[in-house]
Design a protein around this motif. Structure first.
Motif, PDB file in Angstrom:
ATOM      1  N   UNK A  55       0.827  -1.203   0.000  1.00  0.00           N
ATOM      2  CA  UNK A  55       0.000   0.000   0.000  1.00  0.00           C
ATOM      3  C   UNK A  55       0.866   1.260   0.000  1.00  0.00           C
ATOM      4  N   UNK A  56       1.985   1.198   0.740  1.00  0.00           N
ATOM      5  CA  UNK A  56       2.885   2.336   0.807  1.00  0.00           C
ATOM      6  C   UNK A  56       3.493   2.635  -0.557  1.00  0.00           C
ATOM      7  N   UNK A  57       3.842   1.555  -1.285  1.00  0.00           N
ATOM      8  CA  UNK A  57       4.394   1.750  -2.633  1.00  0.00           C
ATOM      9  C   UNK A  57       3.344   2.334  -3.579  1.00  0.00           C
ATOM     10  N   UNK A  58       2.110   1.858  -3.413  1.00  0.00           N
ATOM     11  CA  UNK A  58       1.023   2.391  -4.245  1.00  0.00           C
ATOM     12  C   UNK A  58       0.840   3.892  -4.008  1.00  0.00           C
ATOM     13  N   UNK A  59       0.828   4.295  -2.744  1.00  0.00           N
ATOM     14  CA  UNK A  59       0.682   5.716  -2.420  1.00  0.00           C
ATOM     15  C   UNK A  59       1.859   6.521  -2.955  1.00  0.00           C
ATOM     16  N   UNK A  60       3.042   5.911  -2.964  1.00  0.00           N
ATOM     17  CA  UNK A  60       4.220   6.607  -3.500  1.00  0.00           C
ATOM     18  C   UNK A  60       4.035   6.903  -4.985  1.00  0.00           C
ATOM     19  N   UNK A  61       3.483   5.944  -5.738  1.00  0.00           N
ATOM     20  CA  UNK A  61       3.224   6.157  -7.159  1.00  0.00           C
ATOM     21  C   UNK A  61       2.168   7.248  -7.358  1.00  0.00           C
ATOM     22  N   UNK A  62       1.137   7.245  -6.504  1.00  0.00           N
ATOM     23  CA  UNK A  62       0.100   8.276  -6.615  1.00  0.00           C
ATOM     24  C   UNK A  62       0.696   9.657  -6.359  1.00  0.00           C
ATOM     25  N   UNK A  63       1.517   9.779  -5.325  1.00  0.00           N
ATOM     26  CA  UNK A  63       2.154  11.063  -5.011  1.00  0.00           C
ATOM     27  C   UNK A  63       3.088  11.491  -6.127  1.00  0.00           C
ATOM     28  N   UNK A  64       3.803  10.545  -6.671  1.00  0.00           N
ATOM     29  CA  UNK A  64       4.722  10.861  -7.785  1.00  0.00           C
ATOM     30  C   UNK A  64       3.965  11.405  -8.992  1.00  0.00           C
ATOM     31  N   UNK A  65       2.865  10.752  -9.352  1.00  0.00           N
ATOM     32  CA  UNK A  65       2.079  11.214 -10.496  1.00  0.00           C
ATOM     33  C   UNK A  65       1.437  12.567 -10.206  1.00  0.00           C
ATOM     34  N   UNK A  66       0.972  12.775  -8.971  1.00  0.00           N
ATOM     35  CA  UNK A  66       0.360  14.053  -8.601  1.00  0.00           C
ATOM     36  C   UNK A  66       1.366  15.184  -8.697  1.00  0.00           C
ATOM     37  N   UNK A  67       2.585  14.954  -8.226  1.00  0.00           N
ATOM     38  CA  UNK A  67       3.615  15.983  -8.331  1.00  0.00           C
ATOM     39  C   UNK A  67       3.959  16.291  -9.772  1.00  0.00           C
ATOM     40  N   UNK A  68       3.965  15.245 -10.592  1.00  0.00           N
ATOM     41  CA  UNK A  68       4.259  15.464 -12.015  1.00  0.00           C
ATOM     42  C   UNK A  68       3.191  16.354 -12.663  1.00  0.00           C
ATOM     43  N   UNK A  69       1.920  16.122 -12.304  1.00  0.00           N
ATOM     44  CA  UNK A  69       0.836  16.940 -12.854  1.00  0.00           C
ATOM     45  C   UNK A  69       0.962  18.387 -12.382  1.00  0.00           C
ATOM     46  N   UNK A  70       1.218  18.568 -11.094  1.00  0.00           N
ATOM     47  CA  UNK A  70       1.289  19.915 -10.526  1.00  0.00           C
ATOM     48  C   UNK A  70       2.482  20.699 -11.061  1.00  0.00           C
ATOM     49  N   UNK A  71       3.563  20.002 -11.445  1.00  0.00           N
ATOM     50  CA  UNK A  71       4.737  20.706 -11.980  1.00  0.00           C
ATOM     51  C   UNK A  71       4.536  21.163 -13.422  1.00  0.00           C
ATOM     52  N   UNK A  72       3.650  20.485 -14.134  1.00  0.00           N
ATOM     53  CA  UNK A  72       3.439  20.793 -15.556  1.00  0.00           C
ATOM     54  C   UNK A  72       2.427  21.931 -15.669  1.00  0.00           C
ATOM     55  N   UNK A  73       2.900  23.117 -15.999  1.00  0.00           N
ATOM     56  CA  UNK A  73       2.014  24.281 -16.065  1.00  0.00           C
ATOM     57  C   UNK A  73       0.991  24.150 -17.185  1.00  0.00           C
ATOM     58  N   UNK A  74       1.400  23.557 -18.290  1.00  0.00           N
ATOM     59  CA  UNK A  74       0.462  23.407 -19.408  1.00  0.00           C
ATOM     60  C   UNK A  74      -0.688  22.476 -19.030  1.00  0.00           C
ATOM     61  N   UNK A  75      -0.355  21.408 -18.308  1.00  0.00           N
ATOM     62  CA  UNK A  75      -1.410  20.499 -17.863  1.00  0.00           C
ATOM     63  C   UNK A  75      -2.369  21.193 -16.904  1.00  0.00           C
ATOM     64  N   UNK A  76      -1.814  21.952 -15.982  1.00  0.00           N
ATOM     65  CA  UNK A  76      -2.662  22.668 -15.027  1.00  0.00           C
ATOM     66  C   UNK A  76      -3.536  23.701 -15.727  1.00  0.00           C
ATOM     67  N   UNK A  77      -2.988  24.339 -16.770  1.00  0.00           N
ATOM     68  CA  UNK A  77      -3.774  25.320 -17.522  1.00  0.00           C
ATOM     69  C   UNK A  77      -4.947  24.650 -18.217  1.00  0.00           C
ATOM     70  N   UNK A  78      -4.698  23.457 -18.783  1.00  0.00           N
ATOM     71  CA  UNK A  78      -5.770  22.730 -19.455  1.00  0.00           C
ATOM     72  C   UNK A  78      -6.813  22.268 -18.446  1.00  0.00           C
ATOM     73  N   UNK A  79      -6.353  21.749 -17.318  1.00  0.00           N
ATOM     74  CA  UNK A  79      -7.267  21.162 -16.339  1.00  0.00           C
ATOM     75  C   UNK A  79      -8.171  22.189 -15.683  1.00  0.00           C
TER      76      UNK A  79
END
Length: 364
Positions: free
Chosen positions: A1-25
């Motif tokens: 479960x801890x590894x799963x949450x790590x992947x979720x956090x990793x993907x969330x950080x990737x989304x938040x760092x991408x300004x173009x993605x945030x602009x679209x969303x």
């Protein structure tokens, strides 16, 4: 479960760092809501009217004054003949011409006849202008008692949208379009990006099961979809004055099914596409055009040719938009949208099964 949450956090950080993605969303929902709420509208407003004064009298003037006092029509000119009114319409200086007929005769006749000359280059708007004008002009021109020989008055009661605001129609449609595009497009691009960069193979050899990796990549977009849904509902209620008449709980339940369907479709597209550009093109061709044209968002499905009605039967946003219009605008219970919910659930299960099966095949 801890590894799963790590992947979720990793993907969330990737989304938040991408300004173009945030602009679209977050930029696209706000812009579309404002455009469809205020700019792109079918509401009847500021129709330019020219009045022919060849047979004007005090009672006819009173009818014209009623039109001028409404928020729908502006009396921009008066002319002596219908030919002059037609010339103004042809020169795009007026949208509608009013030509009063002969004065009513007899004690029982209290309605004046009118001829409405309207620019029919846009037939839908012309029909709306004519209906609004007829509603105003059909009122009696005097206070005399109406006899059976003078015709019958027809009362109209508009349910759910008495002001006939187009935003009532567009808000559920925008919800269906945005949730489908954001979930399916962004999910497919996210997974394909991992394949392009070669990091998908690295993730697959990690201790986490491949299915958990895919779920971890989908979870952030699931959360963002609910944020977008809440944003749309708040803007609809407090910016566009569109009521949320039904149960908010059932709106979220039906939306959860629809969001899961969109995420499944995004996963299926990611299995087919080998590049982000291909995923984007597939999303645009498979999703955008059918949603806009065949989901009932802009054009009524009942007015389409039979073959297009059959095609629209496999467009998921069609059923979600129908369900949201019933739940939000009409305020019905979940029992009245069971058909739409059943169809969306069936589509979700089918897409999810095909997507996961195809993903497993690609791994092998």
């Amino acid at each position: 479960m801890k590894q799963f949450l790590s992947f979720v956090i990793k993907e969330s950080r990737h989304i938040l760092r991408d300004r173009r993605t945030m602009l679209i969303l977050f930029g696209m929902p706000i812009v579309l809501m404002l455009l469809f709420g205020f700019a792109i509208t079918n509401d009847v407003k500021n129709v330019r009217v020219v009045v022919v004064t060849s047979q004007m009298d005090s009672e006819t003037q009173a009818a014209v004054d009623r039109m001028a006092a409404s928020e729908y029509f502006n009396i921009t000119a008066t002319v002596g003949t219908s030919r002059e009114a037609e010339r103004l319409i042809r020169n795009q200086q007026a949208d509608m011409g009013l030509i009063p007929g002969p004065s009513p005769k007899g004690e029982g006749n209290s309605y004046r006849s009118w001829q409405i000359m309207v620019d029919g280059s846009d037939p839908n708007m012309a029909q709306q202008w004519t209906s609004y004008a007829q509603a105003i002009l059909s009122q009696p021109v005097s206070s005399k008692v109406i006899t059976p020989h003078s015709g019958e008055r027809v009362g109209v009661r508009l349910l759910y949208n008495p002001q006939m605001k187009s935003a009532y129609n567009f808000v559920p449609a925008i919800m269906g379009m945005l949730l489908m595009l954001v979930c399916a497009m962004m999910t497919s691009i996210s997974i394909v990006r991992e394949k392009e960069k070669g990091t998908m193979e690295v993730l697959l050899v990690s201790p986490v099961r491949p299915l958990m990796i895919i779920v971890a990549k989908v979870v952030p977009y699931l959360v963002l979809a609910f944020v977008i849904l809440i944003t749309i509902l708040l803007m609809a209620r407090f910016v566009l004055d569109v009521p949320v008449a039904g149960s908010v709980f059932w709106i979220f339940v039906v939306s959860t099914i629809y969001i899961t369907l969109a995420l499944s479709l995004g996963l299926l597209i990611s299995n087919i596409a080998n590049s982000q550009l291909m995923a984007l093109l597939l999303s645009a061709m498979v999703l955008l055009m059918p949603i806009v044209m065949l989901s009932g968002m802009l054009f009524p499905i009942e007015s389409m040719p039979k073959i297009l009605q059959w095609v629209s039967a496999v467009i998921p946003p069609r059923y979600y938009i129908e369900a949201m219009r019933k739940l939000m605008i009409m305020g019905v219970g979940i029992g009245d949208v069971l058909r739409e919910v059943a169809i969306l659930t069936g589509m979700t299960l089918c897409l999810l099964a095909v997507s996961l099966a195809k993903f497993k095949t690609r791994l092998e």
